[in-house]
Design a protein around this motif. Structure first.
Motif, mmCIF file in Angstrom:
data_model
loop_
_atom_site.group_PDB
_atom_site.id
_atom_site.type_symbol
_atom_site.label_atom_id
_atom_site.label_comp_id
_atom_site.label_asym_id
_atom_site.label_seq_id
_atom_site.Cartn_x
_atom_site.Cartn_y
_atom_site.Cartn_z
ATOM 1 N N HIS A 190 0.830 -1.199 0.000
ATOM 2 C CA HIS A 190 0.000 0.000 0.000
ATOM 3 C C HIS A 190 0.872 1.260 0.000
ATOM 4 O O HIS A 190 1.839 1.356 0.755
ATOM 5 C CB HIS A 190 -0.920 0.032 1.229
ATOM 6 C CG HIS A 190 -2.070 -0.909 1.127
ATOM 7 N ND1 HIS A 190 -2.026 -2.204 1.593
ATOM 8 C CD2 HIS A 190 -3.315 -0.746 0.585
ATOM 9 C CE1 HIS A 190 -3.180 -2.800 1.374
ATOM 10 N NE2 HIS A 190 -3.979 -1.946 0.758
ATOM 11 N N PRO A 192 0.511 5.605 0.382
ATOM 12 C CA PRO A 192 -0.444 6.581 0.905
ATOM 13 C C PRO A 192 -1.116 7.341 -0.227
ATOM 14 O O PRO A 192 -0.498 7.623 -1.261
ATOM 15 C CB PRO A 192 0.438 7.514 1.750
ATOM 16 C CG PRO A 192 1.789 7.407 1.128
ATOM 17 C CD PRO A 192 1.911 5.999 0.625
ATOM 18 N N ARG A 219 -3.867 2.028 -2.619
ATOM 19 C CA ARG A 219 -3.678 3.229 -1.792
ATOM 20 C C ARG A 219 -4.481 3.091 -0.511
ATOM 21 O O ARG A 219 -5.541 2.468 -0.492
ATOM 22 C CB ARG A 219 -4.173 4.484 -2.524
ATOM 23 C CG ARG A 219 -3.475 4.814 -3.829
ATOM 24 C CD ARG A 219 -2.069 5.337 -3.569
ATOM 25 N NE ARG A 219 -1.558 6.142 -4.655
ATOM 26 C CZ ARG A 219 -0.990 5.656 -5.752
ATOM 27 N NH1 ARG A 219 -0.904 4.339 -5.917
ATOM 28 N NH2 ARG A 219 -0.505 6.455 -6.689
ATOM 29 N N THR A 221 -5.693 5.896 2.788
ATOM 30 C CA THR A 221 -5.684 7.284 3.238
ATOM 31 C C THR A 221 -4.839 7.414 4.488
ATOM 32 O O THR A 221 -4.981 6.639 5.440
ATOM 33 C CB THR A 221 -7.112 7.771 3.515
ATOM 34 O OG1 THR A 221 -7.877 7.658 2.311
ATOM 35 C CG2 THR A 221 -7.112 9.216 3.976
ATOM 36 N N VAL A 222 -3.957 8.393 4.474
ATOM 37 C CA VAL A 222 -3.089 8.677 5.618
ATOM 38 C C VAL A 222 -3.363 10.105 6.053
ATOM 39 O O VAL A 222 -3.258 11.037 5.249
ATOM 40 C CB VAL A 222 -1.606 8.493 5.256
ATOM 41 C CG1 VAL A 222 -0.714 8.953 6.395
ATOM 42 C CG2 VAL A 222 -1.314 7.043 4.905
ATOM 43 N N HIS A 223 -3.729 10.265 7.303
ATOM 44 C CA HIS A 223 -4.000 11.594 7.839
ATOM 45 C C HIS A 223 -2.780 12.089 8.615
ATOM 46 O O HIS A 223 -2.147 11.323 9.342
ATOM 47 C CB HIS A 223 -5.217 11.575 8.768
ATOM 48 C CG HIS A 223 -6.480 11.136 8.085
ATOM 49 N ND1 HIS A 223 -7.169 11.938 7.203
ATOM 50 C CD2 HIS A 223 -7.153 9.951 8.141
ATOM 51 C CE1 HIS A 223 -8.231 11.290 6.758
ATOM 52 N NE2 HIS A 223 -8.249 10.080 7.315
ATOM 53 N N ALA A 229 3.429 9.911 8.199
ATOM 54 C CA ALA A 229 3.472 8.878 7.159
ATOM 55 C C ALA A 229 4.698 7.992 7.335
ATOM 56 O O ALA A 229 4.621 6.757 7.184
ATOM 57 C CB ALA A 229 3.477 9.536 5.783
ATOM 58 N N ILE A 238 2.668 0.945 5.305
ATOM 59 C CA ILE A 238 2.728 1.465 3.947
ATOM 60 C C ILE A 238 4.182 1.481 3.481
ATOM 61 O O ILE A 238 5.116 1.352 4.287
ATOM 62 C CB ILE A 238 2.155 2.905 3.844
ATOM 63 C CG1 ILE A 238 2.963 3.865 4.725
ATOM 64 C CG2 ILE A 238 0.675 2.932 4.179
ATOM 65 C CD1 ILE A 238 2.580 5.340 4.553
ATOM 66 N N LEU A 240 6.580 4.096 0.758
ATOM 67 C CA LEU A 240 6.459 5.486 0.291
ATOM 68 C C LEU A 240 7.521 5.802 -0.750
ATOM 69 O O LEU A 240 8.699 5.929 -0.415
ATOM 70 C CB LEU A 240 6.596 6.441 1.474
ATOM 71 C CG LEU A 240 6.535 7.937 1.169
ATOM 72 C CD1 LEU A 240 5.208 8.310 0.533
ATOM 73 C CD2 LEU A 240 6.760 8.748 2.444
#
Length: 304
Positions: A190, A192, A219, A221-223, A229, A238, A240
């Motif tokens: 995954h 972000p 993907r 969702t990353v807040h 992250a 995840i 990146l």
């Protein structure tokens, strides 16, 4: 009403002779007559009395000259001041930069510019990828960014450097043992979901939707911030895609940085609005081109 018409009127009002007026304005007498007739149609009446022997202002012409002369001088003075400002190194030059492009060489270029042009202040302002549209719309004069840039109305200037493409993974991630990854590997993990506002071409070059074989790259969702992250990366939630410029400033415990073997290096450049370019921008761009020399890429795992 055009400035050329006003200039022809004021010159003829001074010379009272079509031949001398044409010579001063470096145009034909017929062109002077054409401009005066156009102005008279807009004024609603004759501005000059013309005979074979003399040219004289009418009462309407006298009235128009009293009003037009100071207005025309004001416009010419304003244009002269604008040209002088664009030619000189006074004022302020606002330079934006993506977080990964902070530090050298940009700071070295800014310092050299200040020494060369002490009358011009240089301010550096960090701009995130989501703020690039605002930057290019006038928030800064020059923006240091990453290619590709396909927004209209922008000039792509000299290069600032190249950066190796990296994948941030947990240091105990299955990919970490390989020492490098390929884009095809991303379909198994995954990424972000990036926030809105990043220019589409730049977004797709860093975070493609599919692998080269067409497999979708999932993907989630990353807040939160980039640091949050990286916290999820360190936990193995995840992976990146990033570059060595970002990794230089974003070291995080438990994160390994693996080269992405089949992604071309990221290229950093200066950009600015073509319609707003001036002497300060050109001087900064020339200095950049002279100072930035090709350098070996910063490699994953050997970052300073």
């Amino acid at each position: 009403m055009e400035l050329g018409e006003i200039e022809a009127f004021l010159t003829l009002a001074e010379e009272l002779h079509f031949g001398r007026t044409a010579a001063r304005l470096h145009m034909s007498q017929s062109r002077v007559s054409q401009l005066i007739r156009s102005l008279e149609r807009q004024a609603g009446g004759p501005l000059f009395e013309r005979t074979s022997r003399r040219v004289a202002l009418t009462a309407l012409g006298e009235q128009f000259r009293e009003s037009a002369a100071p207005a025309y001088k004001g416009l010419r003075d304003a244009l002269t001041r604008a040209r002088e400002t664009s030619r000189t190194m006074s004022g302020e030059l606002r330079v934006g930069y993506l977080p990964s492009l902070g530090g050298a060489p940009l700071t070295d270029i800014a310092d050299a510019f200040r020494r060369a042009h002490p009358g011009c202040a240089v301010t550096l302002r960090q701009i995130t990828m989501t703020g690039l549209a605002r930057a290019w719309n006038g928030e800064v004069d020059i923006q240091a960014t990453l290619l590709p840039v396909d927004e209209p109305g922008l000039t792509v200037g000299p290069a600032l450097g190249t950066y190796e493409r990296l994948l941030a993974v947990a240091d105990d991630h299955p990919l970490a043992a390989a020492g490098q990854v390929r884009l095809e590997d991303l379909a198994d993990y995954h990424l972000p979901a990036m926030p809105p506002g990043i220019p589409p071409a730049l977004h797709d070059s860093y975070w493609p939707a599919r692998t080269p074989s067409g497999r979708p790259i999932p993907r989630i969702t990353v807040h939160g911030t980039y640091r949050e992250a990286l916290h999820l990366v360190a936990r193995g939630r995840i992976v990146l895609p990033t570059d060595s410029g970002t990794a230089r400033f974003r070291r995080y415990p438990g994160v390994a940085w693996l080269p992405i073997a089949d992604m071309p290096p990221a290229r950093a450049v200066l950009t600015w609005r073509t319609a707003a370019e001036n002497a300060r921008i050109h001087a900064f761009a020339r200095l950049t081109a002279g100072m930035v020399q090709p350098r070996p890429q910063v490699r994953g795992g050997t970052l300073p």
